[in-house]
Enzyme design. Structure first.
Site, PDB file in Angstrom:
ATOM      1  N   ASP A  31     -65.882  24.783 139.569  1.00 59.80           N
ATOM      2  CA  ASP A  31     -65.182  24.040 140.616  1.00 59.80           C
ATOM      3  C   ASP A  31     -66.199  23.140 141.301  1.00 59.80           C
ATOM      4  O   ASP A  31     -67.164  23.628 141.906  1.00 59.80           O
ATOM      5  CB  ASP A  31     -64.550  25.015 141.616  1.00 59.80           C
ATOM      6  CG  ASP A  31     -63.494  24.351 142.477  1.00 59.80           C
ATOM      7  OD1 ASP A  31     -63.345  23.113 142.405  1.00 59.80           O
ATOM      8  OD2 ASP A  31     -62.816  25.071 143.229  1.00 59.80           O
ATOM      9  N   ASP A  49     -61.569  18.242 138.817  1.00 58.79           N
ATOM     10  CA  ASP A  49     -62.818  18.869 139.261  1.00 58.79           C
ATOM     11  C   ASP A  49     -62.863  20.363 139.027  1.00 58.79           C
ATOM     12  O   ASP A  49     -63.699  21.058 139.611  1.00 58.79           O
ATOM     13  CB  ASP A  49     -63.035  18.585 140.751  1.00 58.79           C
ATOM     14  CG  ASP A  49     -61.922  19.151 141.627  1.00 58.79           C
ATOM     15  OD1 ASP A  49     -60.817  19.377 141.105  1.00 58.79           O
ATOM     16  OD2 ASP A  49     -62.154  19.350 142.834  1.00 58.79           O
ATOM     17  N   GLU A  50     -61.990  20.885 138.156  1.00 57.84           N
ATOM     18  CA  GLU A  50     -61.900  22.343 138.024  1.00 57.84           C
ATOM     19  C   GLU A  50     -61.501  22.690 136.590  1.00 57.84           C
ATOM     20  O   GLU A  50     -60.628  22.046 136.011  1.00 57.84           O
ATOM     21  CB  GLU A  50     -60.860  22.857 139.014  1.00 57.84           C
ATOM     22  CG  GLU A  50     -60.730  24.349 139.104  1.00 57.84           C
ATOM     23  CD  GLU A  50     -59.680  24.751 140.118  1.00 57.84           C
ATOM     24  OE1 GLU A  50     -59.496  25.972 140.294  1.00 57.84           O
ATOM     25  OE2 GLU A  50     -59.022  23.869 140.727  1.00 57.84           O
TER      26      GLU A  50
END
EC number: 2.7.7.7
Length: 463
Positions: free
Chosen positions: A11, A105-106
């Site tokens: 993350d 983003d993860e």
């Protein structure tokens, strides 16, 4: 069951805001808020400096401005976020072909499916855990080297525990949960730590005296099924024991993004229904932003008091991720539905997804048309001669806070703000120090929009 904590969850830390700080030297170490900057805007991401003032994602921008008036409030630059996301995802794929992105983003990664797999399965649990730690640290170092950004990583034997570990690792950390330690880690956590337990479920559990994950495990499956229903109760009980056998699934192209809410009391007031649609539209847009997508078709779902379900949709002239446009469209669709007797469920979704959101010209046009209609109506009421139609006057150039620009004389920079016919630009790049600020007329011919620069200066030798 795995014997090695070989699933990792990555993350990126405050991703949108971190990209802005990396791209704009004058904002490094200062509070930055990314999201809608208008009166009805919503915060997408806040930097850690802004979070100290109580600013967080999903908060109305107006409230964020009151809490942190000195923050830089910027619109999103999704082309820049996608570029850096692609760098991160490629680094993950170097570690394993099994990468499951959850957003820009993860992502989850199964290390056993990659080049480290044979070593992980050949050694004992302790040696395997040390190897996973080394791989994860190398990954975080590579991300920092390639982008200048930081990432938090959790490692465990399941997706559930890897996600929980990465939350504990934030910001800029690494946490590993050894196989067999799941219940020890979970036990003291509040029930909301488990995915799928929202405010309503938390309240139901609290009324039964269940406030921690240890309480859930002790309650047993029968009590949880009685409280939450068969599927949800059984799932919550399994999670309370740390059991999760979901595989890491490589990315699948989403066909749509949607959110919905079921109400404890049927909604009968149309104004209340329209307000709930605004809230759902904001949540839907946040999901669009998380995936870096936009869409052409807005879909409204309405389940009435008698459990009959209706859907209405409208296809726009072009893809949009603009909250105001999506909310206005969903509200129009709601006016087509008979809500006599009450509404028990509402949903807002967007389909026909596209891969761009940076220049939402459709949304800008919609806002300009509404503003023009309002102005012409005011003039008509006041007896004034109507202003010429939009087609009869030159288009006014619009500049958005945070937007990338370039000037013929001063080079690349970004928009700090605009108004009363002027635009203020700070001229700096990711590789410079804080730059100088200059102001120009909004129609200055030497000032042009531009694309984002990479966060790391390209090697002149191509290396």
């Amino acid at each position: 069951m795995r014997t090695v904590p070989s699933i990792i969850h990555l993350d990126m830390d405050a991703f949108f805001a971190a990209v802005e700080q990396a791209a704009k030297p004058s904002l490094r170490g200062k509070p930055v808020v990314v999201g809608g900057v208008g009166g009805r805007g919503v915060v997408a991401t806040a930097s850690y400096e802004a979070r100290k003032f109580g600013v967080h994602s999903a908060m109305p921008t107006a409230q964020a401005r009151r809490l942190c008036p000195n923050a830089a409030f910027l619109t999103g630059r999704f082309e820049a976020y996608r570029q850096n996301s692609e760098i991160v995802m490629e680094l993950l794929r170097e570690r394993s072909p099994l990468v499951e992105p959850l957003s820009l983003d993860e992502a989850f990664v199964d290390l056993e499916a990659g080049p480290y797999g044979p070593a992980l399965t050949a050694v004992g649990p302790a040696e395997g855990a040390q190897l996973v730690l080394a791989v994860a640290e190398d990954l975080r170092a590579d991300i920092r080297e390639r982008t200048g950004l930081t990432a938090s990583v959790g490692a465990a034997g399941s997706k559930l525990m890897a996600k929980i570990a990465s939350e504990r690792a934030k910001p800029d950390g690494l946490v590993l949960v050894e196989v067999g330690m799941e219940r020890t880690v979970l036990a003291p956590m509040p029930v909301r730590a488990l995915p799928g337990i929202g405010p309503a479920t938390e309240q139901a559990l609290r009324r039964a005296g269940l406030t921690t994950v240890a309480d859930l495990a002790a309650a047993g499956p029968e009590e949880l099924v009685q409280l939450l229903g068969r599927a949800h109760g059984a799932g919550v009980y399994a999670m309370s024991l740390g059991l999760d056998d979901r595989p890491v699934v490589p990315e699948r192209d989403a066909k749509s993004v949607s959110v919905e809410d079921t109400f404890e009391v049927d909604l009968a007031d149309r104004d209340r229904i329209l307000r709930e649609i605004d809230v759902l539209s904001a949540r839907c847009v946040r999901r669009l932003h998380a995936t870096g997508r936009s869409g052409r078709t807005v879909v409204l779902k309405v389940r009435r008091f008698d459990f009959s379900t209706l859907t209405r949709s409208e296809t726009l002239r072009g893809p949009t991720d603009d909250q105001e446009v999506i909310a206005a469209t969903a509200r129009r669709l709601a006016l087509q539905v008979d809500v006599t007797g009450g509404v028990r469920l509402l949903g807002v979704g967007v389909s026909q997804l596209a891969d761009f959101t940076q220049e939402d010209l459709f949304a800008q046009l919609e806002r300009a048309e509404r503003a023009e209609q309002a102005e012409r109506a005011e003039q008509a009421e006041g007896g004034e001669e109507p202003a010429p139609a939009v087609a009869d006057v030159p288009a006014v150039r619009r500049w958005w806070p945070g937007q990338d620009v370039t000037h013929a004389e001063f080079g690349p920079g970004w928009v700090q703000g605009s108004g009363v016919g002027r635009v203020t630009v700070r001229f700096e790049t990711p590789y410079s120090g804080p730059g100088r600020v200059r102001t120009f007329p909004i129609d200055d011919e030497d000032l042009e929009p531009s694309g984002p620069l990479p966060l790391r200066e390209p090697d002149p030798d191509g290396g």
